[in-house]
Design a protein around this motif. Structure first.
Motif, mmCIF file in Angstrom:
data_model
loop_
_atom_site.group_PDB
_atom_site.id
_atom_site.type_symbol
_atom_site.label_atom_id
_atom_site.label_comp_id
_atom_site.label_asym_id
_atom_site.label_seq_id
_atom_site.Cartn_x
_atom_site.Cartn_y
_atom_site.Cartn_z
ATOM 1 N N UNK A 1 0.850 -1.182 0.000
ATOM 2 C CA UNK A 1 0.000 0.000 0.000
ATOM 3 C C UNK A 1 0.890 1.237 0.000
ATOM 4 N N UNK A 2 0.596 2.168 -0.889
ATOM 5 C CA UNK A 2 1.363 3.404 -0.957
ATOM 6 C C UNK A 2 0.478 4.563 -0.555
ATOM 7 N N UNK A 3 1.102 5.595 0.025
ATOM 8 C CA UNK A 3 0.362 6.769 0.473
ATOM 9 C C UNK A 3 0.611 7.914 -0.491
ATOM 10 N N UNK A 4 -0.467 8.591 -0.903
ATOM 11 C CA UNK A 4 -0.385 9.769 -1.775
ATOM 12 C C UNK A 4 -1.388 10.800 -1.279
ATOM 13 N N UNK A 5 -1.478 11.911 -2.003
ATOM 14 C CA UNK A 5 -2.468 12.946 -1.691
ATOM 15 C C UNK A 5 -3.453 13.048 -2.848
ATOM 16 N N UNK A 9 -6.023 15.335 0.616
ATOM 17 C CA UNK A 9 -6.247 14.318 1.648
ATOM 18 C C UNK A 9 -5.209 13.218 1.490
ATOM 19 N N UNK A 10 -4.659 12.715 2.587
ATOM 20 C CA UNK A 10 -3.756 11.567 2.468
ATOM 21 C C UNK A 10 -4.559 10.315 2.129
ATOM 22 N N UNK A 11 -4.147 9.622 1.078
ATOM 23 C CA UNK A 11 -4.842 8.412 0.650
ATOM 24 C C UNK A 11 -3.868 7.251 0.579
ATOM 25 N N UNK A 32 -21.498 -1.282 -2.437
ATOM 26 C CA UNK A 32 -22.530 -2.262 -2.066
ATOM 27 C C UNK A 32 -22.426 -2.687 -0.610
ATOM 28 N N UNK A 33 -21.222 -2.565 -0.027
ATOM 29 C CA UNK A 33 -21.007 -2.980 1.358
ATOM 30 C C UNK A 33 -20.996 -1.801 2.332
ATOM 31 N N UNK A 34 -21.542 -0.658 1.898
ATOM 32 C CA UNK A 34 -21.712 0.481 2.786
ATOM 33 C C UNK A 34 -20.469 1.326 3.019
ATOM 34 N N UNK A 35 -19.410 1.089 2.260
ATOM 35 C CA UNK A 35 -18.192 1.898 2.415
ATOM 36 C C UNK A 35 -18.467 3.300 1.885
ATOM 37 N N UNK A 36 -17.987 4.351 2.560
ATOM 38 C CA UNK A 36 -18.222 5.726 2.079
ATOM 39 C C UNK A 36 -17.401 6.011 0.815
ATOM 40 N N UNK A 37 -17.988 5.743 -0.340
ATOM 41 C CA UNK A 37 -17.250 5.840 -1.604
ATOM 42 C C UNK A 37 -16.876 7.272 -1.996
ATOM 43 N N UNK A 38 -17.445 8.266 -1.310
ATOM 44 C CA UNK A 38 -17.005 9.641 -1.592
ATOM 45 C C UNK A 38 -15.565 9.858 -1.124
ATOM 46 N N UNK A 39 -15.011 8.888 -0.445
ATOM 47 C CA UNK A 39 -13.620 8.924 0.018
ATOM 48 C C UNK A 39 -12.747 7.965 -0.778
ATOM 49 N N UNK A 40 -13.199 7.607 -1.987
ATOM 50 C CA UNK A 40 -12.475 6.675 -2.859
ATOM 51 C C UNK A 40 -12.152 7.392 -4.165
ATOM 52 N N UNK A 135 -7.748 4.160 -4.567
ATOM 53 C CA UNK A 135 -7.190 4.833 -3.399
ATOM 54 C C UNK A 135 -8.315 5.272 -2.475
ATOM 55 N N UNK A 136 -8.076 5.133 -1.168
ATOM 56 C CA UNK A 136 -9.055 5.545 -0.163
ATOM 57 C C UNK A 136 -8.346 6.402 0.883
ATOM 58 N N UNK A 137 -9.136 7.179 1.623
ATOM 59 C CA UNK A 137 -8.553 7.970 2.703
ATOM 60 C C UNK A 137 -7.780 7.045 3.635
ATOM 61 N N UNK A 138 -6.636 7.511 4.095
ATOM 62 C CA UNK A 138 -5.740 6.652 4.880
ATOM 63 C C UNK A 138 -6.408 6.088 6.137
ATOM 64 N N UNK A 139 -7.330 6.814 6.734
ATOM 65 C CA UNK A 139 -7.996 6.339 7.936
ATOM 66 C C UNK A 139 -8.976 5.200 7.684
ATOM 67 N N UNK A 140 -9.369 4.987 6.429
ATOM 68 C CA UNK A 140 -10.346 3.934 6.090
ATOM 69 C C UNK A 140 -9.703 2.796 5.297
ATOM 70 N N UNK A 141 -8.379 2.798 5.151
ATOM 71 C CA UNK A 141 -7.693 1.822 4.301
ATOM 72 C C UNK A 141 -7.887 0.391 4.784
ATOM 73 N N UNK A 142 -7.765 0.147 6.085
ATOM 74 C CA UNK A 142 -7.892 -1.220 6.604
ATOM 75 C C UNK A 142 -9.279 -1.791 6.308
ATOM 76 N N UNK A 143 -10.307 -0.968 6.487
ATOM 77 C CA UNK A 143 -11.674 -1.410 6.201
ATOM 78 C C UNK A 143 -11.837 -1.735 4.720
ATOM 79 N N UNK A 144 -11.270 -0.884 3.851
ATOM 80 C CA UNK A 144 -11.371 -1.119 2.408
ATOM 81 C C UNK A 144 -10.656 -2.403 2.005
ATOM 82 N N UNK A 145 -9.470 -2.635 2.552
ATOM 83 C CA UNK A 145 -8.723 -3.853 2.237
ATOM 84 C C UNK A 145 -9.518 -5.080 2.681
#
Length: 155
Positions: A1-5, A9-11, A32-40, A135-145
């Motif tokens: 996983x790589x971090x960018x902006x 926002x850090x993603x 479909x699984x309720x993830x906040x896609x506005x942060x993707x 890419x997703x916001x860094x705070x939600x990365x674990x949930x997305x993975x």
């Protein structure tokens, strides 16, 4: 996983794909699984321009293309003028379409003839990427993975 902006926002890149459709499928799965896609974000890298040649351009084909464009422009002008025409609005529209068709045909043929054979083909241009990263916001990365680990195969 790589971090960018992305948009300041850090993603974190949680998945990458060689084509766009699997990346779109992954984001749809997150949604479909309720993830906040506005942060993707789907980020294409390794961009290149691709011009797909669609056929030979002749004076006749240029005239036909010009006729179609002229007819559409004539329809638009006819509709705008027809508003003020009263009872004969259909005659105004028909006249504008016919005149647009004639002028479009002439201008299409003349414009192509004036190129002197410099570009005797038609084409469609577009951008393609060599890779598409989800890419997703860094705070939600674990949930997305975690959600993407359960991604079913595409139908």
């Amino acid at each position: 996983m790589t971090t960018t902006l992305v948009d300041g926002r850090p993603t974190v890149t949680v998945a990458s794909y060689p084509e766009y459709q699997p990346a779109q499928h992954a984001v749809d799965h997150l949604s479909d699984n309720g993830f906040p896609v506005e942060r993707v974000a789907i980020v294409g890298t390794g961009l290149r321009t691709v011009e797909q040649v669609t056929g030979r351009m002749t004076v006749a084909r240029a005239a036909l293309s010009g006729a179609a464009t002229g007819a559409w422009v004539g329809l638009l002008i006819g509709l705008l003028l027809g508003i003020f025409a009263g009872g004969d609005w259909w005659w105004v529209i028909a006249t504008a379409v016919v005149l647009g068709l004639i002028w479009g045909t002439v201008f299409g043929a003349v414009a192509h003839a004036m190129t002197g054979g410099q570009r005797d083909f038609s084409s469609v241009s577009g951008l393609r990427a060599s890779e598409y990263a989800v890419e997703v916001d860094s705070g939600r990365a674990d949930e997305a993975v975690r959600l993407l680990d359960r991604l079913p195969p595409r139908r």
